[in-house]
Design a protein around this motif. Structure first.
Motif, PDB file in Angstrom:
ATOM      1  N   ASP A 150      12.833   0.292  -4.917  1.00  0.00           N
ATOM      2  CA  ASP A 150      13.159   1.256  -3.197  1.00  0.00           C
ATOM      3  C   ASP A 150      13.496   0.200  -2.401  1.00  0.00           C
ATOM      4  OD1 ASP A 150      10.478   0.803  -3.159  1.00  0.00           O
ATOM      5  OD2 ASP A 150      10.225   3.029  -3.235  1.00  0.00           O
ATOM      6  N   GLY A 151      12.717  -0.710  -2.497  1.00  0.00           N
ATOM      7  CA  GLY A 151      12.512  -1.664  -1.039  1.00  0.00           C
ATOM      8  C   GLY A 151      12.128  -0.733   0.073  1.00  0.00           C
ATOM      9  N   ALA A 152      10.927  -0.547  -0.221  1.00  0.00           N
ATOM     10  CA  ALA A 152       9.912   0.191   0.514  1.00  0.00           C
ATOM     11  C   ALA A 152       8.953  -0.297  -0.047  1.00  0.00           C
ATOM     12  CB  ALA A 152       9.923   1.680   0.467  1.00  0.00           C
ATOM     13  N   LEU A 153       7.615  -0.404   1.508  1.00  0.00           N
ATOM     14  CA  LEU A 153       6.392  -0.868   1.205  1.00  0.00           C
ATOM     15  C   LEU A 153       5.478   0.086   0.603  1.00  0.00           C
ATOM     16  CD1 LEU A 153       4.466  -2.144   4.390  1.00  0.00           C
ATOM     17  CD2 LEU A 153       3.229  -0.536   2.745  1.00  0.00           C
ATOM     18  N   HIS A 154       5.139  -0.591  -0.821  1.00  0.00           N
ATOM     19  CA  HIS A 154       3.888   0.228  -1.538  1.00  0.00           C
ATOM     20  C   HIS A 154       2.602  -0.952  -1.294  1.00  0.00           C
ATOM     21  CE1 HIS A 154       6.693   2.333  -3.731  1.00  0.00           C
ATOM     22  NE2 HIS A 154       7.891   1.110  -3.475  1.00  0.00           N
ATOM     23  N   VAL A 155       1.425  -0.551  -1.042  1.00  0.00           N
ATOM     24  CA  VAL A 155      -0.053  -0.711  -1.110  1.00  0.00           C
ATOM     25  C   VAL A 155      -0.906  -0.950  -2.904  1.00  0.00           C
ATOM     26  CG1 VAL A 155      -2.269  -0.229  -0.414  1.00  0.00           C
ATOM     27  CG2 VAL A 155      -0.483   0.454   0.873  1.00  0.00           C
ATOM     28  N   ILE A 156      -1.084  -2.408  -2.855  1.00  0.00           N
ATOM     29  CA  ILE A 156      -1.365  -2.352  -4.125  1.00  0.00           C
ATOM     30  C   ILE A 156      -3.181  -2.691  -3.683  1.00  0.00           C
ATOM     31  CG2 ILE A 156      -1.276  -4.147  -6.167  1.00  0.00           C
ATOM     32  CD1 ILE A 156       1.503  -3.947  -5.218  1.00  0.00           C
ATOM     33  N   THR A 157      -3.923  -2.520  -5.214  1.00  0.00           N
ATOM     34  CA  THR A 157      -5.343  -2.610  -5.135  1.00  0.00           C
ATOM     35  C   THR A 157      -5.697  -3.776  -6.222  1.00  0.00           C
ATOM     36  OG1 THR A 157      -5.729  -1.271  -3.259  1.00  0.00           O
ATOM     37  CG2 THR A 157      -7.349  -2.411  -4.435  1.00  0.00           C
ATOM     38  N   GLU A 158      -6.389  -5.036  -6.107  1.00  0.00           N
ATOM     39  CA  GLU A 158      -6.548  -5.587  -7.420  1.00  0.00           C
ATOM     40  C   GLU A 158      -8.487  -5.459  -7.216  1.00  0.00           C
ATOM     41  OE1 GLU A 158      -5.143  -5.820 -10.612  1.00  0.00           O
ATOM     42  OE2 GLU A 158      -3.430  -5.841  -9.314  1.00  0.00           O
ATOM     43  N   THR A 159      -8.821  -5.287  -8.245  1.00  0.00           N
ATOM     44  CA  THR A 159     -10.272  -5.895  -8.119  1.00  0.00           C
ATOM     45  C   THR A 159     -10.569  -7.279  -8.088  1.00  0.00           C
ATOM     46  OG1 THR A 159     -10.532  -3.445  -8.543  1.00  0.00           O
ATOM     47  CG2 THR A 159     -12.708  -5.197  -8.804  1.00  0.00           C
ATOM     48  N   ILE A 160     -11.618  -7.795  -7.158  1.00  0.00           N
ATOM     49  CA  ILE A 160     -11.934  -9.269  -7.436  1.00  0.00           C
ATOM     50  C   ILE A 160     -13.472  -9.324  -7.824  1.00  0.00           C
ATOM     51  CG2 ILE A 160     -12.385 -11.582  -6.091  1.00  0.00           C
ATOM     52  CD1 ILE A 160      -9.330 -10.313  -6.545  1.00  0.00           C
ATOM     53  N   GLY A 161     -14.094  -8.489  -7.516  1.00  0.00           N
ATOM     54  CA  GLY A 161     -15.621  -8.208  -7.390  1.00  0.00           C
ATOM     55  C   GLY A 161     -16.349  -8.640  -6.115  1.00  0.00           C
ATOM     56  N   THR A 162     -18.045  -8.845  -6.516  1.00  0.00           N
ATOM     57  CA  THR A 162     -18.574  -9.711  -5.439  1.00  0.00           C
ATOM     58  C   THR A 162     -20.007  -9.921  -5.830  1.00  0.00           C
ATOM     59  OG1 THR A 162     -19.825  -7.548  -5.884  1.00  0.00           O
ATOM     60  CG2 THR A 162     -17.749  -8.192  -3.505  1.00  0.00           C
ATOM     61  N   THR A 163     -19.663 -10.507  -6.925  1.00  0.00           N
ATOM     62  CA  THR A 163     -21.402 -11.226  -7.865  1.00  0.00           C
ATOM     63  C   THR A 163     -20.897 -12.875  -7.424  1.00  0.00           C
ATOM     64  OG1 THR A 163     -19.530 -11.916  -9.733  1.00  0.00           O
ATOM     65  CG2 THR A 163     -20.614  -9.167  -9.679  1.00  0.00           C
ATOM     66  N   ALA A 164     -19.846 -13.596  -7.322  1.00  0.00           N
ATOM     67  CA  ALA A 164     -19.927 -14.800  -6.700  1.00  0.00           C
ATOM     68  C   ALA A 164     -20.656 -14.390  -5.750  1.00  0.00           C
ATOM     69  CB  ALA A 164     -19.394 -15.218  -7.095  1.00  0.00           C
ATOM     70  N   ASP A 165     -20.913 -16.099  -5.469  1.00  0.00           N
ATOM     71  CA  ASP A 165     -21.603 -16.398  -3.470  1.00  0.00           C
ATOM     72  C   ASP A 165     -21.050 -16.550  -2.657  1.00  0.00           C
ATOM     73  OD1 ASP A 165     -24.472 -15.920  -4.601  1.00  0.00           O
ATOM     74  OD2 ASP A 165     -24.960 -18.185  -5.120  1.00  0.00           O
ATOM     75  N   GLN A 166     -19.394 -16.990  -3.416  1.00  0.00           N
ATOM     76  CA  GLN A 166     -18.628 -17.342  -2.806  1.00  0.00           C
ATOM     77  C   GLN A 166     -16.851 -16.900  -2.996  1.00  0.00           C
ATOM     78  OE1 GLN A 166     -18.434 -20.995  -0.840  1.00  0.00           O
ATOM     79  NE2 GLN A 166     -18.402 -22.254  -2.356  1.00  0.00           N
ATOM     80  N   GLU A 167     -16.105 -16.742  -2.839  1.00  0.00           N
ATOM     81  CA  GLU A 167     -14.620 -16.684  -3.295  1.00  0.00           C
ATOM     82  C   GLU A 167     -13.531 -16.976  -2.624  1.00  0.00           C
ATOM     83  OE1 GLU A 167     -13.639 -16.618  -6.830  1.00  0.00           O
ATOM     84  OE2 GLU A 167     -14.976 -15.609  -6.928  1.00  0.00           O
ATOM     85  N   PHE A 168     -12.586 -16.849  -2.534  1.00  0.00           N
ATOM     86  CA  PHE A 168     -11.572 -17.902  -2.490  1.00  0.00           C
ATOM     87  C   PHE A 168     -10.160 -17.293  -3.049  1.00  0.00           C
ATOM     88  CE2 PHE A 168     -14.742 -20.971  -0.624  1.00  0.00           C
ATOM     89  CZ  PHE A 168     -14.647 -21.242   0.467  1.00  0.00           C
ATOM     90  N   MET A 169      -9.700 -16.414  -2.036  1.00  0.00           N
ATOM     91  CA  MET A 169      -8.316 -16.135  -2.884  1.00  0.00           C
ATOM     92  C   MET A 169      -6.829 -16.212  -1.998  1.00  0.00           C
ATOM     93  SD  MET A 169      -9.727 -11.901  -1.805  1.00  0.00           S
ATOM     94  CE  MET A 169     -11.850 -12.627  -2.352  1.00  0.00           C
ATOM     95  N   LYS A 170      -5.544 -15.925  -2.652  1.00  0.00           N
ATOM     96  CA  LYS A 170      -4.893 -16.137  -2.018  1.00  0.00           C
ATOM     97  C   LYS A 170      -3.829 -14.772  -3.249  1.00  0.00           C
ATOM     98  CE  LYS A 170      -3.081 -20.398  -3.819  1.00  0.00           C
ATOM     99  NZ  LYS A 170      -2.188 -21.949  -3.497  1.00  0.00           N
ATOM    100  N   LEU A 171      -2.607 -14.616  -2.018  1.00  0.00           N
ATOM    101  CA  LEU A 171      -1.233 -14.141  -3.175  1.00  0.00           C
ATOM    102  C   LEU A 171      -0.858 -14.681  -3.178  1.00  0.00           C
ATOM    103  CD1 LEU A 171      -0.370 -11.044  -3.890  1.00  0.00           C
ATOM    104  CD2 LEU A 171       0.220 -11.246  -1.598  1.00  0.00           C
ATOM    105  N   LEU A 172       0.170 -14.965  -4.726  1.00  0.00           N
ATOM    106  CA  LEU A 172       1.914 -15.821  -4.615  1.00  0.00           C
ATOM    107  C   LEU A 172       2.339 -14.765  -4.835  1.00  0.00           C
ATOM    108  CD1 LEU A 172       3.140 -17.948  -5.401  1.00  0.00           C
ATOM    109  CD2 LEU A 172       2.356 -18.100  -7.475  1.00  0.00           C
ATOM    110  N   VAL A 173       3.794 -14.527  -4.195  1.00  0.00           N
ATOM    111  CA  VAL A 173       4.822 -14.265  -5.050  1.00  0.00           C
ATOM    112  C   VAL A 173       6.106 -14.337  -5.261  1.00  0.00           C
ATOM    113  CG1 VAL A 173       6.138 -11.679  -4.559  1.00  0.00           C
ATOM    114  CG2 VAL A 173       3.619 -11.654  -3.544  1.00  0.00           C
ATOM    115  N   GLU A 174       6.501 -14.301  -6.514  1.00  0.00           N
ATOM    116  CA  GLU A 174       7.582 -14.572  -7.183  1.00  0.00           C
ATOM    117  C   GLU A 174       8.546 -14.699  -6.972  1.00  0.00           C
ATOM    118  OE1 GLU A 174       5.840 -19.011  -9.343  1.00  0.00           O
ATOM    119  OE2 GLU A 174       6.650 -16.981 -10.549  1.00  0.00           O
TER     120      GLU A 174
END
Length: 649
Positions: free
Chosen positions: A625-649
C-alpha cells in the motif's frame, strides 16, 4: 442500472440494497405507514398541499397544477431511478393541457425545471394518441428530448377518447449522470402491468443535456409531479399506489460515447432520415435504410425486395446510399481505441455469387460528390475503398466460396483492406450462421442467425500505425471469428483532427439479399491507465530523475534509502524512520514501506573484527500500500555484545 418492469406490487415500505456497493432503493407503498391527509412531511416527502393520501393511495391534485412530491437524494450518487405505479380515468377529449403525470429529478425541492419523464395526451383535441416524453431542465425547445406516440388502447382504454379507466401502469426513468452537463443519459419505460407488456421505451445515451445547476446540485430530489389539472388534461381519479426512488454510485465509464442506439422506438416503416430526435445521428440520409417492425424495429436494407411487406411499406427502395454522422467528438489519442459495434442479420442471395453487403468505416472528410442537401455536420467519404489512404473499417460480403462441394453454400466475408475492398480477410461458412439452403428459394432459409460485429481500431504509440480487430459473435455471445490486422499503416487518419463514421449500402440487382441492423454503438475507449510499481509511483510522486542511487535532496542518503524508510527524497530534513533496539526486551524495531516486492533481512554478528554477518530474520514487507509499517524482530539479550543491521532488497 436500467429501468425494468415491475410486475408485482410490494406490500410494505422497504429500504434495501439494489446491488453491491453504494446503492439503495426505497419503495413507498402508500397503503402502509402513511395516514390520510397531506403527503407533505410523511416519510420524508416534501410536497404541495394538494397532494394527499386517501385510503392508502396518493391522490394527484384535481384542480391545482404542477404539484410535486419529492424526497431528497444524496449527490454522491450518479444514477437515479424514479418509478411510479398508477392508474387514471379518461373522461373525454383533453382540454387546454396535455400532461397526466411526470416523474422527476430536481436540483431544488419544488423547483419548476426538473428533468423528467412525462405521460401526456396528443396535442390534437379528439385524438386517441398518447405520448411518452422526456425533458431536460434546459430552457425552451432545448428541453424537449424523446417523443414516443402510441394508441390509448395500449393503456387499456377503448378506441378513441371515450370515458374509461386505465389498466395498472408503471412509468420508470433512470438518469445516469455524465462526466459533464452535456453527457447525461436517460432510460425511460412505460409498462402495462395488467397485460404484462411494455408500451414504449427509449434510451438517450450521453446526449441528455442538463444545466450546470442540475449537474452540480448539492442535493437531488426525486418524486412525482401532478402536471395539468383534471379538467385541462381530460382525466380524473389520478392515483399513485406506489413510488420508488432509487440511487446508486457506479464507477464512471472508461470511454467517450459517440452514439449508442437501439431501434425499438423508431417509427415503423419510415426512412431512417425521417426519424426525429436522433441527436448525433441526425444527419443520416438518403433513405436507403428503413425501419421494420415485424419483430421489433430494426434498420433494414433490402434494396430490391419484392416481398409484400417491403414493397408495400417502401422498405425495398432501389437506392444505394451513404449514411453518415457527425465526426467523433474529439481527437483520438495514441493508446486509445475507436470501437464500433452492430447487431447484424444477413439475408443471402439465392445463388453461389459474390455480393457486397454494407460498409462500416471511419474516414477523413473527403466527400466525392454532392449529396443534395446541407447538414449541420460534414459527411464521411462515400464508401469503403473510395479513398484507401484515408479510411479504416470493413465491408460485409456474401462470397461464392464452396465449402463441401455438395451444394453451393457460400460464405460470410469480412474485407478490411480499403485498397482491396473485395478481398476477404476472413470468412464464415453460411451454414455456421444459420443460412442452410441458398438455392432452395425458401425465404426462411436465407436469413442468418443474429450476429454481433465489433470493430476496434487501436491507435498505437508508433506514428501512423493502427491495430485493427473484427470480432463476429453469435446471438448467444460465442465468438465465431476474430480477424486481426495489426500494424496497419494509415497516416492520414492517425494525424487527423476530425474523423467521421460512415455506412454505405449497395445497389443490389436482385430481390432477396440485404441486412437488418440493430443496437449500434460507437465509442472512443480511453487508454488503459499504466500500472506502476510502488517504487515507480514514488519516483513519479517526487519527480525523481536520478534512480535509486541518486540523492535528490543532497542529504547524504540515496533515494532508495528514503524510499524504504518512508523518507522524503526532496526534503533533507525528512530522511525516514531509523531502526532502534530495545535492550530491555531484545527487540529490534524498524519501519518499512508497504511494498511486497521488498524483502528485508535483519543481520547480526557478535564481533566486527572477526566472523561474518548472520541472518537473524527475513521476510517480505507486510502490505503493498506504499504506507509506513512498523516491524519488530527479536534479537535477544543473552550475548555480551551484539551488532545488527537492516538489509532491504
Amino acid at each position: 442500472m436500467k429501468a425494468t418492469n415491475r410486475l408485482s406490487i410490494c406490500a410494505t415500505l422497504a429500504t434495501g440494497l439494489l446491488m453491491a456497493g453504494q446503492a439503495t432503493a426505497t419503495i413507498y407503498d402508500f397503503s402502509v405507514g402513511f395516514t390520510n391527509g397531506p403527503l407533505n412531511g410523511q416519510s420524508g416527502f416534501i410536497a404541495g398541499a394538494d397532494l394527499v393520501i386517501s385510503g392508502g393511495e396518493l391522490i394527484m391534485s384535481t384542480t391545482n397544477e404542477w404539484e410535486t412530491g419529492t424526497v431528497s437524494i444524496s449527490n454522491t450518487n450518479n444514477e437515479f431511478t424514479i418509478s411510479s405505479w398508477f392508474t387514471f380515468d379518461q373522461t373525454g377529449p383533453k382540454g387546454s393541457g396535455q400532461e397526466i403525470q411526470r416523474i422527476i429529478l430536481n436540483d431544488v425541492s419544488g423547483g419548476a425545471t426538473p428533468i423528467s419523464a412525462i405521460l401526456r395526451r396528443s396535442n390534437t383535441v379528439g385524438s386517441d394518441v398518447y405520448v411518452l416524453q422526456t425533458k431536460t431542465d434546459q430552457a425552451g425547445a432545448a428541453a424537449n428530448q424523446g417523443w414516443q406516440t402510441f394508441s390509448s388502447s395500449l393503456l387499456g382504454f377503448a378506441a378513441g377518447d371515450a370515458a374509461g379507466s386505465s389498466d395498472d401502469l408503471m412509468m420508470s426513468i433512470t438518469f445516469e449522470k455524465g462526466t459533464s452537463a452535456d453527457t447525461w443519459s436517460s432510460h425511460v419505460v412505460l409498462s402495462n402491468l395488467t397485460t404484462g407488456t411494455e408500451i414504449k421505451s427509449e434510451s438517450r445515451i450521453g446526449v441528455f443535456n442538463v444545466t450546470d445547476n442540475m449537474h452540480n446540485a448539492a442535493t437531488y430530489y426525486g418524486g412525482v409531479n401532478g402536471s395539468h389539472s383534471d379538467v385541462n388534461a381530460g382525466v380524473a381519479n389520478r392515483i399513485v399506489t406506489q413510488l420508488e426512488v432509487a440511487a446508486a454510485y457506479t464507477a464512471p465509464p472508461t470511454w467517450d460515447t459517440v452514439f449508442e442506439y437501439d431501434m425499438a422506438h423508431l417509427d415503423d416503416s419510415k426512412p431512417f432520415s425521417d426519424t426525429a430526435g436522433w441527436g448525433s445521428l441526425n444527419q443520416w440520409g438518403w433513405g436507403f435504410i428503413n425501419t421494420n417492425a415485424t419483430a421489433g424495429s430494426r434498420l433494414v436494407h433490402r434494396p430490391k425486395s419484392t416481398e409484400t411487406e417491403f414493397e408495400t411499406n417502401k422498405k425495398g427502395w432501389d437506392w444505394r446510399g451513404v449514411i453518415y454522422t457527425n465526426g467523433l467528438p474529439r481527437t483520438v489519442d495514441a493508446g486509445e481505441t475507436i470501437e464500433f459495434k452492430v447487431d447484424y442479420t444477413m439475408f443471402a442471395h439465392t445463388a453461389l455469387a459474390n455480393r457486397n453487403g454494407i460498409d462500416f468505416f471511419f474516414s477523413t472528410n473527403g466527400i466525392s460528390w454532392p449529396l443534395g442537401w446541407s447538414g449541420e455536420h460534414l459527411p464521411s467519404q462515400q464508401y469503403f475503398g473510395k479513398d484507401p489512404a484515408g479510411q479504416i473499417g470493413f465491408r460485409v460480403r456474401q462470397g461464392s466460396w464452396n465449402n463441401s462441394g455438395n451444394w453451393p453454400d457460400g460464405n460470410f466475408q469480412i474485407c478490411m483492406d480499403p485498397a482491396n475492398p473485395t478481398t476477404s480477410q476472413g470468412s464464415i461458412n453460411l451454414n455456421d450462421i444459420g443460412i442452410t439452403n441458398i438455392t432452395g428459394g425458401i425465404s426462411a432459409d436465407l436469413q442468418s442467425n443474429p450476429m454481433a460485429l465489433t470493430f476496434t481500431a487501436f491507435k498505437t504509440e508508433t506514428a501512423g500505425v493502427w491495430d485493427l480487430t473484427l470480432t463476429i459473435q453469435n446471438q448467444f455471445g460465442g465468438t465465431l471469428k476474430t480477424i486481426e490486422q495489426n500494424s496497419w499503416t494509415n497516416d492520414a487518419l492517425y494525424n487527423a483532427t476530425e474523423i467521421y463514421f460512415g455506412m454505405y449500402g449497395y445497389h443490389m440487382s436482385v430481390a432477396e439479399e440485404g441486412a437488418e441492423l440493430d443496437n449500434m454503438r460507437c465509442r472512443i475507449n480511453w487508454a488503459e491507465a499504466p500500472i506502476y510499481t510502488t517504487w515507480e509511483q514514488f519516483e513519479i510522486d517526487y519527480g525523481l530523475t536520478n534512480g535509486v542511487a541518486g540523492d535528490q535532496d543532497m542529504d547524504g542518503e540515496n533515494n532508495w534509502y528514503e524510499y524504504v524508510l518512508c523518507g522524503d527524497p526532496t526534503n533533507a530534513g525528512v530522511q525516514g524512520v531509523l531502526p532502534s533496539f530495545d535492550a530491555a526486551t531484545g527487540e529490534y524495531g524498524f519501519s518499512l514501506r508497504g511494498d511486497t516486492d521488498l524483502t528485508y533481512y535483519v543481520l547480526t554478528r557478535g564481533n566486527l573484527m572477526i566472523g561474518s554477518w548472520a541472518t537473524n530474520a527475513t521476510d517480505v514487507a507486510p502490505a503493498d500500500d506504499g504506507a509506513l509499517h512498523v516491524i519488530t524482530e527479536t534479537i535477544g539479550t543473552t550475548a555480551d555484545q551484539e551488532f545488527m543491521k537492516l538489509l532491504v532488497e
